[in-house]
Enzyme design. Structure first.
Site, PDB file in Angstrom:
ATOM      1  N   ILE A  20       0.818  -1.216   0.000  1.00 14.46           N
ATOM      2  CA  ILE A  20       0.000   0.000   0.000  1.00 14.46           C
ATOM      3  C   ILE A  20       0.848   1.261   0.000  1.00 14.46           C
ATOM      4  O   ILE A  20       0.330   2.372   0.014  1.00 14.46           O
ATOM      5  CB  ILE A  20      -0.964   0.038   1.208  1.00 14.46           C
ATOM      6  CG1 ILE A  20      -0.178  -0.021   2.522  1.00 14.46           C
ATOM      7  CG2 ILE A  20      -1.975  -1.084   1.117  1.00 14.46           C
ATOM      8  CD1 ILE A  20      -1.049   0.156   3.748  1.00 14.46           C
ATOM      9  N   LYS A  22       8.989  -1.070   1.958  1.00 13.41           N
ATOM     10  CA  LYS A  22       7.602  -1.152   1.530  1.00 13.41           C
ATOM     11  C   LYS A  22       6.665  -1.274   2.721  1.00 13.41           C
ATOM     12  O   LYS A  22       7.050  -1.759   3.780  1.00 13.41           O
ATOM     13  CB  LYS A  22       7.406  -2.345   0.600  1.00 13.41           C
ATOM     14  CG  LYS A  22       8.186  -2.225  -0.705  1.00 13.41           C
ATOM     15  CD  LYS A  22       7.985  -3.448  -1.586  1.00 13.41           C
ATOM     16  CE  LYS A  22       8.765  -3.293  -2.892  1.00 13.41           C
ATOM     17  NZ  LYS A  22       8.624  -4.476  -3.778  1.00 13.41           N
ATOM     18  N   ASP A  73       8.370  16.014  14.078  1.00 16.91           N
ATOM     19  CA  ASP A  73       7.936  15.943  12.678  1.00 16.91           C
ATOM     20  C   ASP A  73       6.421  15.817  12.598  1.00 16.91           C
ATOM     21  O   ASP A  73       5.896  14.992  11.851  1.00 16.91           O
ATOM     22  CB  ASP A  73       8.607  14.772  11.963  1.00 16.91           C
ATOM     23  CG  ASP A  73       8.539  14.913  10.442  1.00 16.91           C
ATOM     24  OD1 ASP A  73       8.388  16.063   9.970  1.00 16.91           O
ATOM     25  OD2 ASP A  73       8.624  13.904   9.734  1.00 16.91           O
TER      26      ASP A  73
END
Length: 969
Positions: A668, A675, A800
């Protein structure tokens, strides 16, 4: 014939329309308009329909006699581009302001040659770079006002600046000037204002030559890397009204010569290393109204003469002052703020303190005062009262309970007696009530249930009796309730499910009875539950397994029955001891007389079941290993055979269930780190799996999984993963486990079906995000960060936070994700090392970290983002501020939200601006951000017109782009 036809055509043709002849100055301004980007159409009135710019052109003023442009004010107009040199063709231009825009590049000195008529030049709050033009004094000899603050000028202040012949006001605040402090400016004796604050000047002393600036009324040199002592020559500044030398490294004593500042109204010397006693002649400063020498090393007594002045603000906190507070302070008629915390003051507070003044803020905590709170407090309209940790503050406190404007009442660590008065119901603005470590007795009054704004109530270590009032469950904003070590009794009141914001419930060491309410399991925010050392009975409700508890303690009660499976593990053993009736895997089997007869039979059946399960597991393992040995595919060819699984939650799957799902069809997302897979396991559970390769993951693409940063160091990776695996909070994405081999790492998280906030905001699904949903997401994210900053041990700074890292569950509940750049704040002083590298996405970490890598850690890290648009990269914070200054709120708010929630949207926007304050110390903590967001909800309206006027959150959007912090927290 032809001539006749042409003549006839001429007379029959329509008459031409009149055309305005533009004068030279209008043409010049139209060329300026073409040179600038004007997204807000601020210059829309600059057209060729009028022959002169004096006819209602925006920002233009003309001399009434000559009809020539003499003033141009285009401040706060969102204009972008380089400095428009054509402006210097306006030969009569005396006043030019382009403040608060996006004027960029270097300032072209050659173009300014034609601007010799300028007397006032304001280019503050722009994006100008490069050195200050040394030729300015020669090119602009008539200049009396020069403001270049809030840009990115660098290098030295040119020595030629000493040649300004008539300059009165010079402001270079908040640039990147890093040369020596320009002592030669003392030659500009016409100066009335000298503002050089917040530049990284080279370490140096305050130039004694500045004493020559006898016309000076304002001298701001805060944050200029000053060291050494304050020179006696400061006494020569007899006209000085405002002196600010704060946030430097000044040492030594405050000189007696400072009493020579006969006109001074404000003196700010805070955050230095000044020592010794305050000068005894401060009484000579008869016009002094605001005096701040906090956070120094000053000692001795507070001078009586200082307190005899008509002060409005007196800040002496975090020093070493001793003795008693002079009684003359009680006679001050103008006193609004008194902060004395963190000293060694003793004795009693003056009995008349505040009776004749407008005192709104008092903090005398962390001293050694004794006696009673003065009776004058009854008439104070205070916003904050703090008398924490005073070693002998005794007696009653009747005067403090019913103050209608107080929002923080902090009386911890004293010897107060008596009870909590029913007058507390009048404190309608009270948010935080801290009265722990005193001798308060009696019952908690029912009136406390009327305090709608209450966020924290801590009354530990007192002598309170009776039961928890049922009305307390009305405090739906309550986040922390701490009543430990009292003599409270009775049962936990019903209706506790209404406390949906409750994060901590601490009732230990009392005499509570009855059962533990099952409805506690419905509190989504609860992660700290301590009911130890009471007389609770009955079983532990299985509903408590719904909680995401970071810490709980049920020890030493009268509980019995089966321990819920989630808590029947070794790590929770100490939280269950002292309850002889409890049973389970940890505490022994749950047997009764009726069960004992069939125990052997049950044990036999259990043995058969265990044996069968073992055979099934071994067989399945053999089959799987056999299957893997012959299977060919990209999914598993590169995975080693030996995996180590570290789990942080009770799992219903193994590493082999995960490996079976690492198929290309399940990808996805992908990035430099590897990944991301969506894994639907055989037990029906869906998880997200991030497969990290090469040891150094890159940036995640926002597809629903967290974690990035450096993991090449296996020890560091494991330590960080273990830390994150211990986090239990409803607004933090849950790390279920990790699987590691020598060259691969898998991180398994709960799956978030609605992806990231960025996915929805910037896709066709954005229509699903109405304002109530966005508000809920903002509160959820803030609560997650507040937990990381204030409740984790050690605290965690994310660094972040952005929409990609806010993930959404099936009900659009928000959870903070991606801790790859997060770091634990080491509370013993080693945090600076771990924070010494830039981490996080550019635009989302604090700019002071990105630009200068300043020393130390800050939890106020995530503040501003860039916006790449057709006009180039912009600072969104500055853009919002400028747009608000123009009262163009509709340009900021998403038009899809409509106008129904505009009031609440404005409040939340103002909170965002407060969080992006350019001064890090002025940004609120995340705990306060949560409080402010909850207060911003339109249901939390003030009860009368007066409260509306004094509301801490304005119902309209702030028009100056920033917020006054003291009006907010």
């Amino acid at each position: 014939m032809l001539f006749y036809l042409l003549s006839l055509f001429f007379f029959l043709s329509p008459s031409p329309q009149p055309v305005h002849s533009l004068n030279q100055e209008a043409q010049t301004l139209l060329r300026v308009k073409l040179a600038l980007s004007d997204p807000n159409r601020a210059l829309s009135t600059w057209t060729n329909r009028s022959d002169s710019p004096c006819n209602n052109w925006f920002g233009v003023e003309c001399d009434p006699t000559t009809r020539r442009v003499n003033s141009l004010d285009l401040s706060n107009s969102n204009l972008a581009g380089p400095f428009p040199s054509q402006l210097c063709n306006l030969t009569s231009l005396a006043h030019l302001s382009l403040s608060n825009n996006f004027i960029s590049a270097a300032l072209p000195a050659a173009a300014l040659r034609r601007c010799a008529a300028l007397r006032r030049l304001d280019l503050s709050e722009n994006l100008l770079v490069g050195p200050l033009p040394a030729a300015l004094p020669r090119l602009l000899p008539n200049l009396i006002h020069l403001d270049l603050s809030g840009n990115n000028f660098s290098g030295d202040v040119p020595p030629s600046f000493a040649a300004f012949p008539a300059l009165r006001r010079l402001s270079l605040v908040d640039n990147l000037l890093d040369g020596p402090l320009p002592a030669f400016l003392s030659n500009v004796t016409t100066l009335t204002q000298l503002n050089l604050s917040y530049n990284p000047f080279r370490l140096g002393e305050l130039p004694p030559e500045f004493g020559n600036l006898t016309n000076l009324r304002v001298m701001w040199l805060a944050g200029c890397n000053l060291v050494g002592s304050v020179p006696d020559s400061v006494s020569q500044l007899g006209n000085l009204v405002d002196l600010d030398l704060s946030n430097n490294g000044l040492t030594g004593r405050i000189p007696e010569a400072i009493a020579g500042l006969g006109s001074v109204v404000q003196i700010e010397l805070y955050n230095n290393s000044l020592d010794g006693e305050l000068p005894g002649n401060l009484a000579n400063l008869t016009k002094l109204r605001r005096f701040d020498v906090s956070s120094n090393r000053l000692v001795g007594r507070i001078p009586e003469g200082l307190c005899e002045l008509e002060l409005e603000s007196l800040n002496l906190y975090e020093n070493g002052f001793e003795g008693e507070l002079p009684g003359s302070i009680a006679r001050s008629r103008n006193l609004v703020e008194l902060r004395l915390f963190g000293n060694r003051l003793r004795g009693e507070l003056p009995s008349e303190l505040g009776r004749n003044s407008e005192l709104r803020m008092i903090d005398v905590s962390m001293n050694r005062f004794s006696g009673r709170i003065p009776g004058g407090l009854r008439v104070w309209e205070l916003g904050e009262v703090a008398v924490e940790e005073q070693f002998a503050f005794r007696g009653g406190s009747a005067g403090v309970w019913g103050l209608p404007r107080v929002y923080l009442l902090e009386l911890m660590g004293n010897e107060f007696t008596g009870g909590i008065s029913m007058e507390i119901g009048k404190a309608s603005n009270l948010s935080v009530l801290l009265i722990s470590n005193n001798k308060f007795s009696g019952r908690i009054p029912d009136e406390i249930g009327s305090l709608d704004a209450m966020v924290e109530f801590s009354a530990a270590d007192n002598r309170l009796t009776g039961s928890i009032p049922p009305a307390l469950v009305k405090l739906v904003q309550l986040g922390r309730l701490d009543l430990r070590r009292n003599k409270l009794s009775g049962e936990i009141p019903s209706g506790v499910r209404r406390l949906r914001n409750l994060n901590e419930l601490i009732l230990s060491d009392n005499e509570f009875t009855g059962g533990i309410p099952a409805e506690l399991g419905s509190l989504p925010a609860l992660n700290y539950l301590d009911l130890s050392n009471n007389q609770f009975s009955g079983e532990i409700p299985v509903e408590l397994q719904n909680l995401k508890l970071n810490q709980f303690n049920f020890s030493n009660n009268r509980l019995f029955g089966q321990v819920p499976p989630l808590y029947d593990v070794q790590v929770y053993r100490d939280s269950l001891v002292g309850n002889p009736g409890l049973c389970g895997n940890l505490l022994g089997p749950c047997s009764t007389r009726d069960e004992s007869k069939s125990w052997s039979y049950l044990w036999f059946l259990r043995s058969i079941f265990i044996l069968a399960a073992l055979v099934l597991v071994l067989g399945s393992l053999w089959f799987y290993l056999k299957y893997r040995s012959i299977k060919k595919g990209d999914c598993n060819n590169d995975l080693p055979s030996k995996w180590t699984l570290t789990s942080f939650h009770k799992l219903g799957f193994s590493e082999y269930d995960i490996l079976d799902c690492l198929d290309e069809d399940n990808v996805i997302g992908s990035g430099a780190s590897g990944k991301v897979y969506k894994a639907v396991l055989s037990n029906g559970e869906t998880v997200a799996v991030k497969k990290l390769k090469g040891g150094i993951p890159g940036k995640e693409d926002g597809n629903g999984v967290v974690e990035k940063g450096r993991v090449a160091d296996d020890d560091g990776f494991e330590a960080e993963v273990i830390t994150l695996g211990k986090i239990r909070h409803k607004n933090i994405v849950k790390l279920l486990c990790c699987c590691t081999t020598r060259d691969s790492k898998l991180l398994i998280y709960e799956y978030m079906p609605n992806g990231s906030l960025a996915d929805l905001l910037h896709s066709k699904k954005g229509g699903l995000l109405d304002w109530p949903t966005r508000y809920k997401i903002a509160v959820d994210a803030a609560e997650g960060l507040s937990y990381l900053h204030h409740d984790c041990v050690p605290p965690i700074v994310h660094r972040d936070v952005k929409s990609n890292n806010i993930l959404l569950d099936e009900e659009f509940g928000a959870k903070v994700a991606d801790f790859g750049v997060a770091k634990a704040v080491d509370q013993v002083g080693q945090g600076a090392k771990t924070m010494s590298v830039i981490a996080g996405s550019c635009g989302y970490i604090a700019p002071e970290r990105h630009i200068q890598l300043r020393r130390g850690n800050s939890r106020a890290c995530d503040r501003k983002a860039p916006d790449r648009s057709e006009y180039g990269e912009k600072d969104l914070v500055k853009w919002v501020s400028i747009t608000l200054n123009q009262k163009e709120i509709d340009h900021i708010i998403d038009p899809n939200l409509g106008s129904y929630h505009k009031e609440e949207i404005c409040k939340v926007l103002n909170i965002g601006l407060l969080c992006t304050n350019p001064v890090p110390t002025n940004r609120p903590s995340m705990r306060n951000v949560v409080k402010l967001l909850l207060e911003a909800h339109v249901e939390n309206k003030p009860k009368n017109a007066k409260d509306t006027k004094d509301s801490k959150l304005s119902s309209t959007c702030h028009q100056e782009g920033t917020l006054d912090q003291e009006s907010m927290v």
